[in-house]
Scaffold this motif. Structure first.
Motif, PDB file in Angstrom:
ATOM      1  N   LEU A 313       0.846  -1.190   0.000  1.00  0.00           N
ATOM      2  CA  LEU A 313       0.000   0.000   0.000  1.00  0.00           C
ATOM      3  C   LEU A 313       0.879   1.236   0.000  1.00  0.00           C
ATOM      4  N   SER A 345      -2.931  -1.200   7.433  1.00  0.00           N
ATOM      5  CA  SER A 345      -2.126  -1.980   6.500  1.00  0.00           C
ATOM      6  C   SER A 345      -0.958  -2.655   7.202  1.00  0.00           C
ATOM      7  N   THR A 352       4.007  -1.021   3.552  1.00  0.00           N
ATOM      8  CA  THR A 352       3.328   0.276   3.516  1.00  0.00           C
ATOM      9  C   THR A 352       4.355   1.370   3.294  1.00  0.00           C
ATOM     10  N   ILE A 399      -1.381  -1.039  -4.365  1.00  0.00           N
ATOM     11  CA  ILE A 399      -2.495  -0.107  -4.152  1.00  0.00           C
ATOM     12  C   ILE A 399      -1.894   1.275  -3.944  1.00  0.00           C
ATOM     13  N   LEU A 465     -10.813  -1.004  -2.081  1.00  0.00           N
ATOM     14  CA  LEU A 465      -9.385  -1.278  -2.222  1.00  0.00           C
ATOM     15  C   LEU A 465      -9.081  -2.697  -2.649  1.00  0.00           C
TER      16      LEU A 465
END
Length: 466
Positions: A313, A345, A352, A399, A465
């Motif tokens: 993410l 996350s 992340t 993402i 998501l």
């Protein structure tokens, strides 16, 4: 009887000027003006330009500099205490000293008794204040913060402990502890030798940020503030006030890139998940030849792997208040939303990466990621450049989320997200209290809108998501 008529008056003779005469007169006047304007030319003299030496070029010879340095070191015991004592005197103290000295000189010369009395009072007052600041304070001061990381609104308390380490009782002393832009002052009572005194304080945590606490210092001087002597005893401790976050359900995976075993059906020759053996083909890497199985089978066999992937993410936050309808308050909401996503996350064991203006955090713990959010200073943000920084930190992003306000054109956010790969899930999260909370799909980008931080849980429940 009529008077005899006199001779008739003669009129002035009128002279007719011809056009040729006018032209001649005009030419003559022009020649006269030209002669008047003609000035004899003087010879020009060129003076050479004067070059003055600059301040940087005026350097002392090495021998002179070495001698001055040696002289400074030798005389340090003489001038260092004087200079240190002069720093104790406040501007008001210097004004009182100047008034006393100047009044004394004028009073002596003029014989003004009242002025002499005023000057003597100023000098005596200045000397008395200086004597109050003399003396050495022998203490041990420790400061503690518990905890050093809090969220907005959570209480943060501290403790200051002062111990008298001398063999004599200590007179009352003032301890100052800077806390952010303010300072806490504690007046300690008389302490016997070896005794301790403890003071508690509370740090306000109404807004996100990093609050420096310390250094603790003792203050000696007079009540009027003419002389002020301070000594520092501790270092600066940073209190991190994290943005307010909300608890979220586990996030969707997006494009998975799991290196620890969540496999796909995509075959690969360079990964971690071993799948099977197959016959060697020209061009295969010889490092993956399984020699023991090849010896048994009588032909070369190589290892074949499954492509494994892991979710990553990437969050890019727009920290420019000009792009939000609510100004700084909505920027704080955007930072809180991004911090909530990052925290969830990391709890899901996903990689992340966070980029917000000059603050960056990638593949680290939740506490350090929230520390980066706490250090963010609001101001102009370049989304396109920030997405480039995020892509450099996380080329395996699955993402990508851009958090911004309604005044930022959507095409700019979309253009910034286009820096990521096509298969990456791209999301634009807008903080707008004037629009309804919801989810839309625009041009391959998922567009979310929330009014407040509590709405984030509802929009993510729709699977935006995934």
């Amino acid at each position: 009887m009529a008077s005899p008529a006199g001779p008739p008056e003669t009129a002035p003779e009128e002279r007719t000027v011809s056009r040729a005469e006018l032209r001649a007169r005009s030419a003559a006047s022009g020649r006269a003006r030209a002669r008047a304007r003609r000035v004899p030319s003087l010879p020009s003299v060129a003076l050479p330009a004067l070059s003055l030496p600059s301040a940087s070029s005026l350097t002392l010879p090495p021998s002179v500099g070495a001698r001055l340095g040696e002289l400074r070191d030798r005389t340090r015991p003489v001038w260092a205490p004087v200079l240190g004592t002069a720093r104790w005197v406040a501007p008001l103290g210097w004004a009182v000293l100047a008034l006393g000295a100047g009044g004394w000189v004028v009073g002596v010369r003029t014989g003004w008794t009242e002025l002499l009395m005023l000057a003597a009072a100023c000098l005596v007052l200045w000397l008395a204040c200086l004597l109050l600041a003399l003396g050495r304070t022998r203490v041990r001061i420790t400061t503690e913060l518990e905890p050093v990381r809090v969220s907005v609104g959570e209480p943060a308390t501290g403790r200051v402990t002062v111990a008298n380490v001398s063999k004599r009782p200590m007179l009352p002393v003032v301890v100052e502890l800077p806390v952010g832009v303010s300072a806490a002052r504690f007046t300690l009572p008389t302490l016997a030798a070896g005794r301790e005194h403890e003071e508690l304080f509370v740090v306000p945590t109404h807004r996100r940020g990093v609050i420096p606490v310390g250094p603790a210092s003792t203050v000696q001087g007079d009540p009027l503030g003419l002389v002020r002597r301070t000594e520092q005893w501790t270092e600066v401790t940073d209190l991190y006030v994290h943005p307010r976050t909300v608890s979220l359900e586990p996030l969707g995976a997006g494009l998975l890139r799991d290196l620890e075993g969540e496999t796909t059906q995509d075959l690969s020759m360079a990964d971690l998940a071993f799948h099977a053996l197959r016959e060697y083909q020209p061009g295969d890497d010889r490092r993956y030849i399984h020699w023991r199985s090849s010896a048994k089978a009588g032909r070369l066999l190589v290892r074949q792997f499954l492509d494994t992937r892991r979710s990553h993410l990437c969050l890019v936050v727009d920290a420019d208040p000009e792009h939000y309808e609510g100004g700084e308050d909505e920027v704080e909401t955007a930072i809180s939303a991004a911090a909530s996503l990052a925290r969830r996350s990391i709890l899901d064991d996903k990689d992340t990466t966070v980029v917000c203006r000059g603050e960056k955090a990638s593949r680290t713990t939740a506490s350090l990621t929230l520390d980066a959010f706490a250090r963010v200073a609001l101001g102009p943000s370049d989304l396109y450049a920030q997405c480039g920084d995020a892509l450099a930190l996380a080329p395996d992003t699955s993402i990508a989320v851009v958090v911004t306000g309604p005044r930022r054109p959507f095409i700019e956010a979309q253009r910034a997200l286009d820096r990521f790969e096509l298969e990456v899930t791209k999301v634009v999260l807008t903080i707008d209290a004037m629009q309804e909370t919801g989810v839309r799909h625009v041009g391959g980008v998922v567009r979310l809108n929330i009014r407040r931080i509590q709405d984030l849980r509802a929009v993510l429940a729709s699977g935006a998501l995934t």
